[in-house]
Scaffold this motif. Sequence first.
Motif, PDB file in Angstrom:
ATOM      1  N   PHE A  26       5.375 -13.787   0.051  1.00 33.77           N
ATOM      2  CA  PHE A  26       6.394 -12.839   0.499  1.00 33.77           C
ATOM      3  C   PHE A  26       5.819 -11.455   0.787  1.00 33.77           C
ATOM      4  CE2 PHE A  26       9.270 -15.935  -1.566  1.00 33.77           C
ATOM      5  CZ  PHE A  26      10.100 -16.172  -0.475  1.00 33.77           C
ATOM      6  N   ILE A  27       4.782 -11.066   0.030  1.00 34.21           N
ATOM      7  CA  ILE A  27       4.143  -9.776   0.303  1.00 34.21           C
ATOM      8  C   ILE A  27       3.486  -9.806   1.680  1.00 34.21           C
ATOM      9  CG2 ILE A  27       2.202  -8.282  -0.335  1.00 34.21           C
ATOM     10  CD1 ILE A  27       2.891  -8.863  -3.267  1.00 34.21           C
ATOM     11  N   CYS A  28       2.779 -10.888   1.964  1.00 33.48           N
ATOM     12  CA  CYS A  28       2.130 -11.021   3.276  1.00 33.48           C
ATOM     13  C   CYS A  28       3.158 -11.114   4.399  1.00 33.48           C
ATOM     14  CB  CYS A  28       1.231 -12.259   3.304  1.00 33.48           C
ATOM     15  SG  CYS A  28      -0.251 -12.124   2.288  1.00 33.48           S
ATOM     16  N   LEU A  29       4.215 -11.879   4.144  1.00 33.52           N
ATOM     17  CA  LEU A  29       5.211 -12.126   5.189  1.00 33.52           C
ATOM     18  C   LEU A  29       6.083 -10.905   5.457  1.00 33.52           C
ATOM     19  CD1 LEU A  29       6.391 -14.373   7.042  1.00 33.52           C
ATOM     20  CD2 LEU A  29       8.041 -14.828   5.213  1.00 33.52           C
ATOM     21  N   ILE A  30       6.536 -10.260   4.373  1.00 36.29           N
ATOM     22  CA  ILE A  30       7.508  -9.169   4.528  1.00 36.29           C
ATOM     23  C   ILE A  30       6.830  -7.805   4.594  1.00 36.29           C
ATOM     24  CG2 ILE A  30       9.488  -8.014   3.467  1.00 36.29           C
ATOM     25  CD1 ILE A  30      10.241 -10.750   2.257  1.00 36.29           C
ATOM     26  N   ALA A  31       5.954  -7.534   3.588  1.00 38.00           N
ATOM     27  CA  ALA A  31       5.358  -6.199   3.522  1.00 38.00           C
ATOM     28  C   ALA A  31       4.333  -5.971   4.633  1.00 38.00           C
ATOM     29  CB  ALA A  31       4.707  -5.994   2.154  1.00 38.00           C
ATOM     30  N   PHE A  32       3.537  -6.980   4.941  1.00 36.56           N
ATOM     31  CA  PHE A  32       2.485  -6.801   5.946  1.00 36.56           C
ATOM     32  C   PHE A  32       2.810  -7.469   7.282  1.00 36.56           C
ATOM     33  CE2 PHE A  32       0.345  -6.412   1.822  1.00 36.56           C
ATOM     34  CZ  PHE A  32      -0.274  -5.174   1.973  1.00 36.56           C
ATOM     35  N   ASP A  33       3.966  -8.116   7.338  1.00 39.80           N
ATOM     36  CA  ASP A  33       4.433  -8.736   8.590  1.00 39.80           C
ATOM     37  C   ASP A  33       3.393  -9.702   9.175  1.00 39.80           C
ATOM     38  OD1 ASP A  33       6.317  -9.223  10.524  1.00 39.80           O
ATOM     39  OD2 ASP A  33       5.559  -7.657  11.874  1.00 39.80           O
ATOM     40  N   ILE A  34       2.782 -10.487   8.311  1.00 43.48           N
ATOM     41  CA  ILE A  34       1.806 -11.480   8.751  1.00 43.48           C
ATOM     42  C   ILE A  34       2.549 -12.755   9.135  1.00 43.48           C
ATOM     43  CG2 ILE A  34      -0.187 -12.866   8.000  1.00 43.48           C
ATOM     44  CD1 ILE A  34      -0.924 -10.611   6.109  1.00 43.48           C
ATOM     45  N   ALA A  35       2.017 -13.495  10.086  1.00 46.59           N
ATOM     46  CA  ALA A  35       2.662 -14.725  10.563  1.00 46.59           C
ATOM     47  C   ALA A  35       2.915 -15.686   9.398  1.00 46.59           C
ATOM     48  CB  ALA A  35       1.777 -15.397  11.617  1.00 46.59           C
ATOM     49  N   PHE A  36       3.986 -16.485   9.574  1.00 51.42           N
ATOM     50  CA  PHE A  36       4.430 -17.373   8.488  1.00 51.42           C
ATOM     51  C   PHE A  36       3.292 -18.285   8.003  1.00 51.42           C
ATOM     52  CE2 PHE A  36       6.069 -21.368   6.885  1.00 51.42           C
ATOM     53  CZ  PHE A  36       7.029 -20.964   5.988  1.00 51.42           C
ATOM     54  N   LEU A  37       2.565 -18.905   8.949  1.00 49.20           N
ATOM     55  CA  LEU A  37       1.514 -19.846   8.576  1.00 49.20           C
ATOM     56  C   LEU A  37       0.428 -19.163   7.753  1.00 49.20           C
ATOM     57  CD1 LEU A  37       0.173 -22.625   8.695  1.00 49.20           C
ATOM     58  CD2 LEU A  37      -0.851 -21.950  10.893  1.00 49.20           C
ATOM     59  N   TYR A  38      -0.014 -17.991   8.186  1.00 47.54           N
ATOM     60  CA  TYR A  38      -1.073 -17.275   7.461  1.00 47.54           C
ATOM     61  C   TYR A  38      -0.558 -16.749   6.123  1.00 47.54           C
ATOM     62  CZ  TYR A  38      -3.722 -17.570  11.797  1.00 47.54           C
ATOM     63  OH  TYR A  38      -4.393 -18.042  12.905  1.00 47.54           O
ATOM     64  N   SER A  39       0.710 -16.374   6.107  1.00 45.98           N
ATOM     65  CA  SER A  39       1.308 -15.928   4.844  1.00 45.98           C
ATOM     66  C   SER A  39       1.355 -17.087   3.850  1.00 45.98           C
ATOM     67  CB  SER A  39       2.721 -15.393   5.077  1.00 45.98           C
ATOM     68  OG  SER A  39       2.703 -14.237   5.872  1.00 45.98           O
ATOM     69  N   PHE A  40       1.724 -18.261   4.373  1.00 35.40           N
ATOM     70  CA  PHE A  40       1.788 -19.455   3.525  1.00 35.40           C
ATOM     71  C   PHE A  40       0.402 -19.804   2.976  1.00 35.40           C
ATOM     72  CE2 PHE A  40       1.401 -24.033   2.934  1.00 35.40           C
ATOM     73  CZ  PHE A  40       2.467 -24.289   2.080  1.00 35.40           C
ATOM     74  N   LEU A  41      -0.615 -19.766   3.860  1.00 31.91           N
ATOM     75  CA  LEU A  41      -1.975 -20.093   3.438  1.00 31.91           C
ATOM     76  C   LEU A  41      -2.500 -19.071   2.432  1.00 31.91           C
ATOM     77  CD1 LEU A  41      -3.555 -21.214   6.842  1.00 31.91           C
ATOM     78  CD2 LEU A  41      -2.867 -22.666   4.919  1.00 31.91           C
ATOM     79  N   SER A  42      -2.148 -17.805   2.633  1.00 32.51           N
ATOM     80  CA  SER A  42      -2.562 -16.761   1.686  1.00 32.51           C
ATOM     81  C   SER A  42      -1.914 -16.987   0.327  1.00 32.51           C
ATOM     82  CB  SER A  42      -2.169 -15.372   2.214  1.00 32.51           C
ATOM     83  OG  SER A  42      -2.832 -15.096   3.428  1.00 32.51           O
ATOM     84  N   GLY A  43      -0.628 -17.347   0.364  1.00 30.79           N
ATOM     85  CA  GLY A  43       0.076 -17.633  -0.891  1.00 30.79           C
ATOM     86  C   GLY A  43      -0.508 -18.851  -1.591  1.00 30.79           C
ATOM     87  N   LEU A  44      -0.815 -19.879  -0.790  1.00 30.38           N
ATOM     88  CA  LEU A  44      -1.401 -21.091  -1.358  1.00 30.38           C
ATOM     89  C   LEU A  44      -2.745 -20.795  -2.006  1.00 30.38           C
ATOM     90  CD1 LEU A  44      -1.149 -24.171  -1.714  1.00 30.38           C
ATOM     91  CD2 LEU A  44      -2.301 -24.427   0.505  1.00 30.38           C
ATOM     92  N   GLY A  45      -3.542 -19.988  -1.309  1.00 32.36           N
ATOM     93  CA  GLY A  45      -4.846 -19.607  -1.851  1.00 32.36           C
ATOM     94  C   GLY A  45      -4.711 -18.843  -3.162  1.00 32.36           C
ATOM     95  N   ALA A  46      -3.754 -17.900  -3.189  1.00 31.20           N
ATOM     96  CA  ALA A  46      -3.527 -17.112  -4.403  1.00 31.20           C
ATOM     97  C   ALA A  46      -3.069 -18.004  -5.552  1.00 31.20           C
ATOM     98  CB  ALA A  46      -2.488 -16.030  -4.131  1.00 31.20           C
TER      99      ALA A  46
END
Length: 215
Positions: A26-46
């Motif tokens: 959600f930080i990647c998706l909302i705060a940094f406005d990163i694309a859904f797929l990359y936000s998902f992958l970033s969350g998965l990695g975290a």
Amino acid sequence: MKPIISIFLFIFRLGVGVLSFGLAFFICLIAFDIAFLYSFLSGLGAGLITFFGLKWIFARKTIKNSGLSRREYKYIEEHLAEAKGKIGRLQKVMFSVGNIFTIKQNYDVIRVAKKIQSIVENDPKRFYEVESFYYSHLDSLVELTEKYVFLTKQPAKTAQIQESLRDTRITISSLSETVEKDLFSLLSSDVDSLALELDVAKQAIDKNKDNELKS
């Protein structure tokens, strides 16, 4: 480590991992406005880093608390895992034929083996106090009992087989007593430790009494 504790830690790591995934996503998706797929992958990695990172931290802490080296701890863990399977085999085979022992004798042998296993699981260093149980006695007990059961199930029993069965029963009984001695040997250090603690406590009480009388 106790199975219940292992399950609890797994659930804890999974929960924290899922929470990390959600926060990073959600930080990647909302705060940094990163694309859904990359936000998902970033969350998965975290989430994965958190999950396996906590696993490494807990494992390191457990090994440190055990007072063993990583190699020793892993070595003992492997033996404990093997012993658990052997005890399961022993339990299964001992109750498959009623005339190996009485029900109570069956139960006692299994109970003693499980008690040794439980003590060592809780304090892996104590593996070295009962090495003979893990290296020899348990193996012999399982193998002889399985062979005995195999012979008892044969439709025709020659005089030689009957003699082998009798000798095997005697040996199994002797091994059962040996396993009991393994447990007594393991518990003896606890008894000695308790006696020492009682002596120290008594000395402290006597010292306090003397101080009170002097005052």
